[in-house]
Motif scaffolding. Structure first.
Motif, PDB file in Angstrom:
ATOM      1  N   THR A  30       0.823  -1.202   0.000  1.00  0.00           N
ATOM      2  CA  THR A  30       0.000   0.000   0.000  1.00  0.00           C
ATOM      3  C   THR A  30       0.863   1.260   0.000  1.00  0.00           C
ATOM      4  OG1 THR A  30      -1.672  -1.207   1.250  1.00  0.00           O
ATOM      5  CG2 THR A  30      -1.867   1.182   1.198  1.00  0.00           C
ATOM      6  N   VAL A  31       1.930   1.250   0.803  1.00  0.00           N
ATOM      7  CA  VAL A  31       2.823   2.411   0.841  1.00  0.00           C
ATOM      8  C   VAL A  31       3.407   2.676  -0.538  1.00  0.00           C
ATOM      9  CG1 VAL A  31       4.989   3.293   1.770  1.00  0.00           C
ATOM     10  CG2 VAL A  31       3.389   2.126   3.273  1.00  0.00           C
ATOM     11  N   ILE A  32       3.873   1.616  -1.193  1.00  0.00           N
ATOM     12  CA  ILE A  32       4.489   1.783  -2.513  1.00  0.00           C
ATOM     13  C   ILE A  32       3.460   2.261  -3.525  1.00  0.00           C
ATOM     14  CG2 ILE A  32       5.614   0.541  -4.398  1.00  0.00           C
ATOM     15  CD1 ILE A  32       6.891  -1.249  -2.260  1.00  0.00           C
ATOM     16  N   ALA A  33       2.251   1.672  -3.464  1.00  0.00           N
ATOM     17  CA  ALA A  33       1.208   2.080  -4.407  1.00  0.00           C
ATOM     18  C   ALA A  33       0.826   3.537  -4.222  1.00  0.00           C
ATOM     19  CB  ALA A  33      -0.023   1.179  -4.226  1.00  0.00           C
ATOM     20  N   MET A  34       0.682   3.972  -2.968  1.00  0.00           N
ATOM     21  CA  MET A  34       0.306   5.355  -2.718  1.00  0.00           C
ATOM     22  C   MET A  34       1.450   6.319  -3.042  1.00  0.00           C
ATOM     23  SD  MET A  34      -2.788   5.480  -1.999  1.00  0.00           S
ATOM     24  CE  MET A  34      -4.116   4.357  -1.565  1.00  0.00           C
ATOM     25  N   ALA A  35       2.684   5.863  -2.888  1.00  0.00           N
ATOM     26  CA  ALA A  35       3.817   6.698  -3.271  1.00  0.00           C
ATOM     27  C   ALA A  35       3.795   6.961  -4.771  1.00  0.00           C
ATOM     28  CB  ALA A  35       5.124   6.025  -2.870  1.00  0.00           C
ATOM     29  N   GLU A  36       3.462   5.939  -5.552  1.00  0.00           N
ATOM     30  CA  GLU A  36       3.349   6.133  -6.989  1.00  0.00           C
ATOM     31  C   GLU A  36       2.190   7.069  -7.320  1.00  0.00           C
ATOM     32  OE1 GLU A  36       5.268   1.984  -8.679  1.00  0.00           O
ATOM     33  OE2 GLU A  36       3.288   2.631  -9.326  1.00  0.00           O
ATOM     34  N   ARG A  37       1.084   6.930  -6.602  1.00  0.00           N
ATOM     35  CA  ARG A  37      -0.078   7.780  -6.866  1.00  0.00           C
ATOM     36  C   ARG A  37       0.246   9.247  -6.618  1.00  0.00           C
ATOM     37  NH1 ARG A  37      -6.103   6.747  -4.586  1.00  0.00           N
ATOM     38  NH2 ARG A  37      -5.916   5.158  -6.181  1.00  0.00           N
ATOM     39  N   HIS A  38       1.019   9.523  -5.586  1.00  0.00           N
ATOM     40  CA  HIS A  38       1.313  10.907  -5.222  1.00  0.00           C
ATOM     41  C   HIS A  38       2.657  11.387  -5.776  1.00  0.00           C
ATOM     42  CE1 HIS A  38      -2.141  11.366  -2.639  1.00  0.00           C
ATOM     43  NE2 HIS A  38      -1.862  10.235  -2.029  1.00  0.00           N
ATOM     44  N   GLY A  39       3.269  10.625  -6.674  1.00  0.00           N
ATOM     45  CA  GLY A  39       4.519  11.049  -7.278  1.00  0.00           C
ATOM     46  C   GLY A  39       5.683  11.118  -6.310  1.00  0.00           C
ATOM     47  N   MET A  40       5.705  10.209  -5.310  1.00  0.00           N
ATOM     48  CA  MET A  40       6.755  10.219  -4.293  1.00  0.00           C
ATOM     49  C   MET A  40       7.629   8.973  -4.367  1.00  0.00           C
ATOM     50  SD  MET A  40       4.534  11.700  -1.079  1.00  0.00           S
ATOM     51  CE  MET A  40       5.977  12.071  -0.090  1.00  0.00           C
ATOM     52  N   SER A  41       7.548   8.241  -5.491  1.00  0.00           N
ATOM     53  CA  SER A  41       8.317   7.002  -5.614  1.00  0.00           C
ATOM     54  C   SER A  41       9.812   7.262  -5.528  1.00  0.00           C
ATOM     55  CB  SER A  41       7.980   6.308  -6.939  1.00  0.00           C
ATOM     56  OG  SER A  41       6.639   5.910  -6.968  1.00  0.00           O
ATOM     57  N   GLU A  42      10.281   8.339  -6.162  1.00  0.00           N
ATOM     58  CA  GLU A  42      11.712   8.623  -6.144  1.00  0.00           C
ATOM     59  C   GLU A  42      12.211   8.860  -4.721  1.00  0.00           C
ATOM     60  OE1 GLU A  42      11.838  11.031 -10.375  1.00  0.00           O
ATOM     61  OE2 GLU A  42      13.383  11.413  -8.876  1.00  0.00           O
ATOM     62  N   GLU A  43      11.453   9.605  -3.925  1.00  0.00           N
ATOM     63  CA  GLU A  43      11.869   9.866  -2.547  1.00  0.00           C
ATOM     64  C   GLU A  43      11.959   8.576  -1.749  1.00  0.00           C
ATOM     65  OE1 GLU A  43       9.023  13.736  -2.608  1.00  0.00           O
ATOM     66  OE2 GLU A  43       9.707  13.075  -0.645  1.00  0.00           O
ATOM     67  N   LEU A  44      10.968   7.684  -1.953  1.00  0.00           N
ATOM     68  CA  LEU A  44      10.953   6.421  -1.231  1.00  0.00           C
ATOM     69  C   LEU A  44      12.102   5.529  -1.692  1.00  0.00           C
ATOM     70  CD1 LEU A  44       8.924   5.653   0.942  1.00  0.00           C
ATOM     71  CD2 LEU A  44       7.734   4.243  -0.713  1.00  0.00           C
TER      72      LEU A  44
END
Length: 641
Positions: free
Chosen positions: A440-454
């Motif tokens: 869920t964390v990874i999916a929501m990071a992609e939704r909010h454009g925060m994948s790079e930070e993670l």
């Protein structure tokens, strides 16, 4: 009552100001008397500057003119002449007196000694304090009287307002009463007239509304494009199945038609409407054996399916038929996908908001799993507390606190000449130390454009761990999102970081999802080339789901490919699957690419994969993920390309 509170606050403010002004006037009087006494004393003591006698005599002489809080004469030549009387610190049990702190010190050097005193203004001080007390009683007595009078008036007004409000509240139920005008007189007469007029007009409109109600309902609650129910009907049904008195159970599915925007842009809105119609038709055909199912279009590109009286297992089988229909439609549509599906169960007393959050999260996760994927969230675990709008805050908090812990799952090599690695599985936790669902964390990071930070957090944390723990040997796999791998800025950052730590970069294997990498083969090639330039390796996971998987063999040349777990399931009895896997292995071996089987859950699958000469095996039958520190350092992988 709100107005009354504001009025009370205003009164308190006014009377506090009056109190302060009164205090200031009395304070000024005390200060004035203090200055006068000090001036008189200064003039008097100047005449005593040549005093050479006894200190007690000096006190008796001055005490006839002045009041002293403290008196001390210290003779420089004869201590017997010294004399002290009173206290330096003034003590008074009267609380009001403490507001007027009188301090009149004066020190004078005499011929044979030093005189230090604190003067008192005596009875004048007491008179002013008593005067201030009387003024306070008058001010706050007036305040109390005004407050009580206002409270009585407000109470009277409140009763009239409550009566009028009761009449208004009963209007929606078409309960009309004759108005007691004695209760709504004076300034409330306009309100009584308005309520009476409203009742009359409502009675006249009821018949008209009843006649057109059925026609309006059909127009309002049926989507004209798909023929499904609208969001209003869905909300009504959702509240029904979640009501406290409901004995219902079943499955809720969310379908997200992700290609609508692209189709509208490339082919026009008619093509987009046709796309939605085709999706609706595929859903109907797939649910033909589920006549009790309810279908709704709840937004532009979102559908909701309610399967009542169905277990999660049966509901998953039904939804798999919908997914298969989408897969077939994708062949003719020519897009990367058709729609994604999220699935969750509902029971009696389910919370509608939590249920929708759970279903929405499930479909968000499904979007990261490949074309037309289905994802199931079986129960509420607290994840629903993080609504879509709050996940961005939660992920930002994870990054700031570096709230990540690693689990490790080893990959067992099938031959002595093959070196494998341990895959690091990231676990994220909140500020209370509780783990959040990783997917869920990874999916929501992609939704909010925060994948790079993670992804940067995971990489930096891994490098720090390896640098601080020299005893930890072998290769380690790190999962990063395809969206990050396809970004030039991220790849440049990664090369810069690893270029300064090549001894650690050589121990890293970056795992990237195949479906995400296929969207931009040139970016994929650039990412793998840059990773190789600093000594790192790349593994393509969930390999074999896409239609262009073999392009990786020809163009991008990863170091490892990890077959999707679907190839492992039942491979010991599926000859077609065995042939396809064997073909992948043969091609990969000629290009020195290692092939790893995932999802190995039993001995039969393990033996079948070993018989096909797989390079490595991963799954719960091989080893379960464990906290990294509990993984033995002696468990070294055994070969690299």
């Amino acid at each position: 009552m709100t107005s009354f509170r504001y009025y009370q606050l205003f009164l308190v403010s006014i009377f506090c100001v009056l109190t302060f002004i009164t205090y200031s006037i009395n304070r000024a009087d005390i200060d004035k008397h203090s200055e006068e006494v000090l001036a008189q004393y200064t003039a008097s003591i100047a005449a005593k500057s040549i005093w050479q006698g006894d200190g007690k005599d000096l006190y008796q002489d001055l005490d006839q003119q002045f009041s002293f809080q403290f008196f001390q004469y210290i003779d420089s030549n004869d201590s017997d002449n010294s004399y002290t009387k009173g206290q330096l610190l003034f003590k008074n049990n009267d609380i009001t007196s403490n507001f007027f702190d009188v301090d009149i010190p004066y020190t004078q050097s005499l011929t044979n000694g030093r005189l230090q005193v604190k003067l008192s203004i005596g009875n004048t001080f007491l008179e002013i304090v008593e005067q201030f007390k009387l003024q306070l009683m008058l001010i706050w007595g007036t305040f109390l009287f005004i407050s009580l009078f206002t409270l009585l008036l407000t109470s009277r007004q409140t009763k009239k307002i409550q009566y009028g409000a009761k009449l208004i509240e009963e209007l929606p139920s078409f309960t009309f009463h004759s108005i007691q005008k004695s209760k709504l007189k004076g300034e409330f007469k306009p309100l009584a007239a308005a309520i009476e007029s409203c009742q009359h007009n409502l009675k006249a409109e009821i018949d008209k509304l009843n006649e057109s109600n059925e026609k309006l309902s059909r127009a309002a609650f049926q989507d004209p494009i798909t023929g499904f129910g609208t969001r209003a009907k869905f909300t009504e049904k959702l509240n029904d199945i979640c009501s406290p008195n409901s004995q219902q159970f079943g499955v809720l599915a969310m379908v997200k038609a992700t290609e609508l925007g692209a189709i509208n842009q490339l082919h026009g809105r008619e093509a987009g409407d046709d796309y939605l119609t085709r999706i609706a038709n595929h859903i109907r055909k797939s649910l033909v054996k589920s006549p009790n199912a309810y279908c709704y279009r709840i937004s532009t590109a979102d559908f909701a399916l309610i399967l009542p009286d169905v277990t999660l297992k049966d509901g998953t089988s039904i939804i798999e038929q919908v997914k298969n229909a989408f897969d077939d439609y994708q062949q003719s549509l020519g897009t990367d996908s058709v729609a994604y599906i999220g699935l969750c169960p509902y029971l009696q007393d389910s919370d509608p908001v939590s249920l929708m959050t759970l279903a929405d999260t499930a479909v968000s996760i499904a979007q990261t799993l490949g074309p037309n994927s289905v994802h199931v969230l079986q129960k509420l675990t607290g994840d629903e507390l993080f609504g879509d709008s709050r996940w961005k805050v939660a992920i930002d908090d994870i990054v700031k606190r570096k709230a990540i812990k690693f689990y490790a799952q080893p990959i067992r090599p099938c031959r002595n000449d093959v070196e494998s690695y341990r895959e690091l599985l990231s676990r994220f936790y909140n500020d209370q130390g509780k783990f959040l669902p990783t997917a869920t964390v990874i999916a929501m990071a992609e939704r909010h454009g925060m994948s790079e930070e993670l992804d940067k957090l995971v990489i930096l944390k891994t490098l720090s761990m390896l640098n601080e723990t020299p005893s930890m040997s072998g290769l380690f796999g790190i999962n990063i999102s395809a969206s990050s791998a396809n970004q030039e800025n991220f790849v440049a950052w990664l090369k810069n970081v690893l270029g300064r730590q090549r001894h650690l970069a050589a121990r890293l294997v970056f795992e990237v999802n195949e479906s995400g990498m296929q969207t931009n083969l040139s970016a994929t090639y650039h990412f793998i080339n840059e990773a190789h330039s600093v000594g790192a390796r790349v593994s393509i996971e969930r390999f074999g789901l896409g239609f262009t998987s073999f392009k990786f063999f020809k163009d991008v040349r990863p170091d490892f490919i990890k077959l999707d777990g679907s190839y492992t399931q039942g491979i010991n009895s599926d000859s077609h699957n065995q042939f396809f896997v064997k073909m992948i292995i043969d091609i990969a071996r000629k290009l020195t690419i290692r092939v790893i089987a995932t999802g190995v859950e039993n001995q039969e699958e393990k033996l079948a994969m070993e018989h096909l000469l797989m390079d490595g095996l991963q799954g719960y039958y091989i080893a379960k993920p464990t906290p990294l520190l509990t993984v033995s350092n002696s468990e070294k992988p055994q070969l690299v390309l």
